[in-house]
Enzyme design. Structure first.
Site, PDB file in Angstrom:
ATOM      1  N   TYR A 147     -55.067  22.621  41.652  1.00  7.18           N
ATOM      2  CA  TYR A 147     -56.021  23.918  42.313  1.00  7.18           C
ATOM      3  C   TYR A 147     -55.094  24.676  43.067  1.00  7.18           C
ATOM      4  O   TYR A 147     -55.496  25.849  42.927  1.00  7.18           O
ATOM      5  CB  TYR A 147     -57.154  23.284  42.971  1.00  7.18           C
ATOM      6  CG  TYR A 147     -58.231  24.074  43.513  1.00  7.18           C
ATOM      7  CD1 TYR A 147     -59.328  24.226  42.567  1.00  7.18           C
ATOM      8  CD2 TYR A 147     -57.989  24.906  44.524  1.00  7.18           C
ATOM      9  CE1 TYR A 147     -60.279  25.189  42.711  1.00  7.18           C
ATOM     10  CE2 TYR A 147     -59.061  26.011  44.747  1.00  7.18           C
ATOM     11  CZ  TYR A 147     -60.047  26.054  43.837  1.00  7.18           C
ATOM     12  OH  TYR A 147     -61.045  27.046  44.130  1.00  7.18           O
ATOM     13  N   PHE A 151     -59.828  54.020  30.776  1.00  8.80           N
ATOM     14  CA  PHE A 151     -60.293  53.143  29.546  1.00  8.80           C
ATOM     15  C   PHE A 151     -61.779  52.756  30.150  1.00  8.80           C
ATOM     16  O   PHE A 151     -62.138  53.131  31.176  1.00  8.80           O
ATOM     17  CB  PHE A 151     -59.690  51.749  29.674  1.00  8.80           C
ATOM     18  CG  PHE A 151     -59.876  50.765  28.752  1.00  8.80           C
ATOM     19  CD1 PHE A 151     -59.970  50.741  27.403  1.00  8.80           C
ATOM     20  CD2 PHE A 151     -60.503  49.641  29.095  1.00  8.80           C
ATOM     21  CE1 PHE A 151     -60.220  50.038  26.442  1.00  8.80           C
ATOM     22  CE2 PHE A 151     -61.117  48.817  28.048  1.00  8.80           C
ATOM     23  CZ  PHE A 151     -60.812  48.851  26.776  1.00  8.80           C
ATOM     24  N   ALA A 153     -52.137  47.520  30.297  1.00  7.78           N
ATOM     25  CA  ALA A 153     -52.492  46.891  29.147  1.00  7.78           C
ATOM     26  C   ALA A 153     -51.276  47.067  27.914  1.00  7.78           C
ATOM     27  O   ALA A 153     -50.799  45.791  27.386  1.00  7.78           O
ATOM     28  CB  ALA A 153     -53.650  47.308  28.546  1.00  7.78           C
ATOM     29  N   LYS A 171     -53.355  42.151  25.672  1.00 10.46           N
ATOM     30  CA  LYS A 171     -52.501  43.230  24.810  1.00 10.46           C
ATOM     31  C   LYS A 171     -51.221  42.591  24.935  1.00 10.46           C
ATOM     32  O   LYS A 171     -50.526  41.723  24.337  1.00 10.46           O
ATOM     33  CB  LYS A 171     -52.762  44.463  25.255  1.00 10.46           C
ATOM     34  CG  LYS A 171     -54.149  44.973  24.850  1.00 10.46           C
ATOM     35  CD  LYS A 171     -55.212  44.808  25.665  1.00 10.46           C
ATOM     36  CE  LYS A 171     -56.614  45.500  25.547  1.00 10.46           C
ATOM     37  NZ  LYS A 171     -57.181  45.656  26.760  1.00 10.46           N
ATOM     38  N   HIS A 196     -72.954  50.790  21.558  1.00 13.96           N
ATOM     39  CA  HIS A 196     -72.203  50.559  20.394  1.00 13.96           C
ATOM     40  C   HIS A 196     -72.114  49.179  20.049  1.00 13.96           C
ATOM     41  O   HIS A 196     -71.903  48.932  18.925  1.00 13.96           O
ATOM     42  CB  HIS A 196     -70.791  51.520  20.224  1.00 13.96           C
ATOM     43  CG  HIS A 196     -70.096  50.591  21.765  1.00 13.96           C
ATOM     44  ND1 HIS A 196     -70.199  51.259  22.757  1.00 13.96           N
ATOM     45  CD2 HIS A 196     -68.860  50.223  21.640  1.00 13.96           C
ATOM     46  CE1 HIS A 196     -69.245  50.571  23.592  1.00 13.96           C
ATOM     47  NE2 HIS A 196     -68.487  49.815  22.814  1.00 13.96           N
TER      48      HIS A 196
HETATM   49  C1  LIG Z   1     -58.225  46.043  27.372  1.00 18.85           C
HETATM   50  C2  LIG Z   1     -58.155  47.373  28.650  1.00 18.85           C
HETATM   51  C3  LIG Z   1     -58.546  47.084  29.764  1.00 18.85           C
HETATM   52  C4  LIG Z   1     -59.375  45.958  30.027  1.00 18.85           C
HETATM   53  O1  LIG Z   1     -58.882  44.871  29.672  1.00 18.85           O
HETATM   54  P1  LIG Z   1     -59.616  43.594  29.226  1.00 18.85           P
HETATM   55  O2  LIG Z   1     -58.741  42.680  29.223  1.00 18.85           O
HETATM   56  O3  LIG Z   1     -60.260  43.946  28.106  1.00 18.85           O
HETATM   57  O4  LIG Z   1     -60.770  43.053  30.319  1.00 18.85           O
HETATM   58  C5  LIG Z   1     -58.278  48.058  30.871  1.00 18.85           C
HETATM   59  N1  LIG Z   1     -57.362  49.074  30.434  1.00 18.85           N
HETATM   60  C6  LIG Z   1     -56.852  49.216  29.163  1.00 18.85           C
HETATM   61  C7  LIG Z   1     -55.935  50.424  28.933  1.00 18.85           C
HETATM   62  C8  LIG Z   1     -57.002  48.669  28.126  1.00 18.85           C
HETATM   63  O5  LIG Z   1     -56.483  48.571  27.063  1.00 18.85           O
END
Ligand SMILES: *Cc1c(COP(=O)(O)O)cnc(C)c1O
Length: 457
Positions: free
Chosen positions: A72, A124, A216, A257, A449
């Site tokens: 933990y 984003f 990301a 990513k 969307h």
């Molecule tokens: C995907 C993304 C986020 C959010 O991240 P999540 O892991 O989907 O919550 C924030 N900023 C950018 C530029 C992103 O591509």
């Protein structure tokens, strides 16, 4: 003879995928109300919906999973992960979170107050959401070049410095930080140059405003700096990464990513005050500070993924594949946001389905046509996503209307890329015959969307 390009890895495990018939797809898409988010993944042949959390892990990452420490508090997995973040980014304080938006939630809970203004190069959507839900304002300061899809400039994700300075002077004392997003996802995965990063940070710091890097796709951004910006050709990706982060005050990261994991995120900073402040929100929202929203094995896999994805060969393999798709579209004359970005190709639907009026959503229509053609799932980044004006409730037709084709990391081969391009060409060849689009039958009041229900006209 010069040897051709090839991937910097070989395949150890495979996942079967299945083709479908046109009749099946007609039926499935109808059941999904012409919204590809509502399809079942098994109804998709090649999935280009997103590059988020869809990558393949390496054998070393899977090996690290077995070494995860699920204690933990104070797990070895945390310290392993923290050491990698400190080494790669030069940031001392690290907080793991379950994904990127959770990092935003934790940090912004501490930093953002009602009525404040937060400039950024095309925030984003979740970043914007976390600003607006706190009754603050996100102002886009992306350079103007980004909005012309046919303009071929190397760093189309850059900040427009005059726009930024205007926001900083007009809102003195009311800007808690600036968000610098690398690569600039919203305008097509377009990179930001080192020069622009440096000048943006210098400008912000002159006004006493710290900079948070939304990170990301930081590694893809570093790759573009190495391959496109003068003076960086001989530097390693890790050296470029360190330099990028030497200018900023903090980072939020969606590890789904460029972290090469299926779930994960973090915050890092050198600002002790911010760290102490954010920690207070990490515990109730995400969990204790040495695991945040992640299990020990996932922290291990992320530590390994960050290290792997800051190597040139890995990035070259990936970005080469995106560029390969772009080269096929060039051959077929299909217009897209130029030049090709790091993680996706954004097809300019307005220029493809010229007979479909904007009120009938050309990019959404193209997304449906591509799925019907070959079972390929892209994603509309256009008028449907742009949603309605919160005050007038009118559709927002002001921006670009794009079909985004994301390429998952280490998942598909160049043969799959050929299939994507050929399917798109088939739709392109019959574009004159596509004269009607889709109409909304039902929509949610917010983020429509994902769940919108459509009918074909
Ligand atoms: C995907 C993304 C986020 C959010 O991240 P999540 O892991 O989907 O919550 C924030 N900023 C950018 C530029 C992103 O591509």
């Amino acid at each position: 003879m010069e040897l051709p390009f090839a991937e910097s890895w070989k395949i150890k495990m495979v996942e079967p995928i299945r083709k479908s018939t046109r009749e099946e797809r007609e039926q499935w898409l109808k059941e999904a109300h012409y919204n590809v988010f509502q399809l079942k993944a098994e109804q998709v042949y090649i999935d280009c919906l997103t590059d988020s959390g869809t990558g393949a892990m390496s054998d070393r990452q899977w090996a690290e999973m077995m070494l995860g420490d699920e204690s933990y508090a104070g797990a070895t997995s945390f310290y392993k992960f923290e050491a990698v973040v400190q080494r790669l980014f030069g940031m001392k304080y690290v907080i793991p979170t379950h994904q990127g938006r959770a990092a935003e939630n934790v940090l912004f809970s501490y930093l953002v107050k009602e009525g404040q203004v937060i400039p950024g190069n095309a925030h984003f959507d979740t970043t914007k959401g976390h600003i607006e839900s706190r009754k603050a304002k996100a102002i886009d300061v992306t350079c103007d070049e980004a909005h012309n899809t046919q303009l071929e400039v190397p760093f189309k994700g850059n900040v427009g410095l005059e726009k930024l300075e205007r926001v900083l002077t007009e809102n003195k004392g009311n800007v808690p930080f600036m968000v610098l997003t690398v690569t600039n996802n919203t305008v097509g995965g377009q990179p930001v140059s080192m020069k622009n990063i440096r000048e943006t940070c210098e400008l912000c710091h002159k006004y006493g405003v710290p900079v948070v890097m939304d990170s990301a796709r930081f590694a893809e951004n570093a790759y573009f700096i190495k391959t496109r910006e003068e003076g960086y050709a001989d530097k390693t990706i890790k050296e470029i990464t360190r330099e990028m982060y030497s200018h900023v005050d903090a980072m939020t990261m969606s590890a789904k990513k460029d972290g090469l994991v299926n779930m994960g995120g973090f915050i890092a900073t050198n600002n002790k005050e911010w760290f102490e402040g954010a920690k207070l929100f990490c515990i109730p929202f995400e969990g204790y500070v040495t695991y945040g929203g992640m299990s020990g094995r996932d922290l291990n896999a992320l530590a390994q993924g960050l290290d792997e994805n800051t190597e040139f060969d890995m990035l070259h393999t990936r970005i080469h594949q995106v560029a390969f798709l772009a080269s096929l579209l060039d051959e077929y004359g299909i217009p897209y946001q130029r030049p090709a970005g790091g993680h996706a190709i954004f097809v300019d639907a307005d220029r493809v389905l010229t007979h479909v009026p904007k009120e009938e959503f050309p990019a959404q229509t193209l997304t449906c046509e591509l799925y019907l053609e070959a079972g390929i799932r892209g994603c509309e980044i256009g008028y449907m996503l742009a949603d309605r004006d919160p005050v007038t409730r009118e559709n927002r037709f002001g921006g670009l209307d794009l079909l985004r084709l994301c390429i998952a990391r280490r998942v598909y081969t160049d043969n799959h890329i050929r299939v994507i391009a050929a399917a798109l060409k088939n739709v392109y060849d019959r574009r004159e015959s596509i004269t009607r689009g889709v109409a909304i039958e039902w929509e949610a009041p917010l983020m429509r969307h994902f769940t919108v229900q459509l009918k074909r006209l």
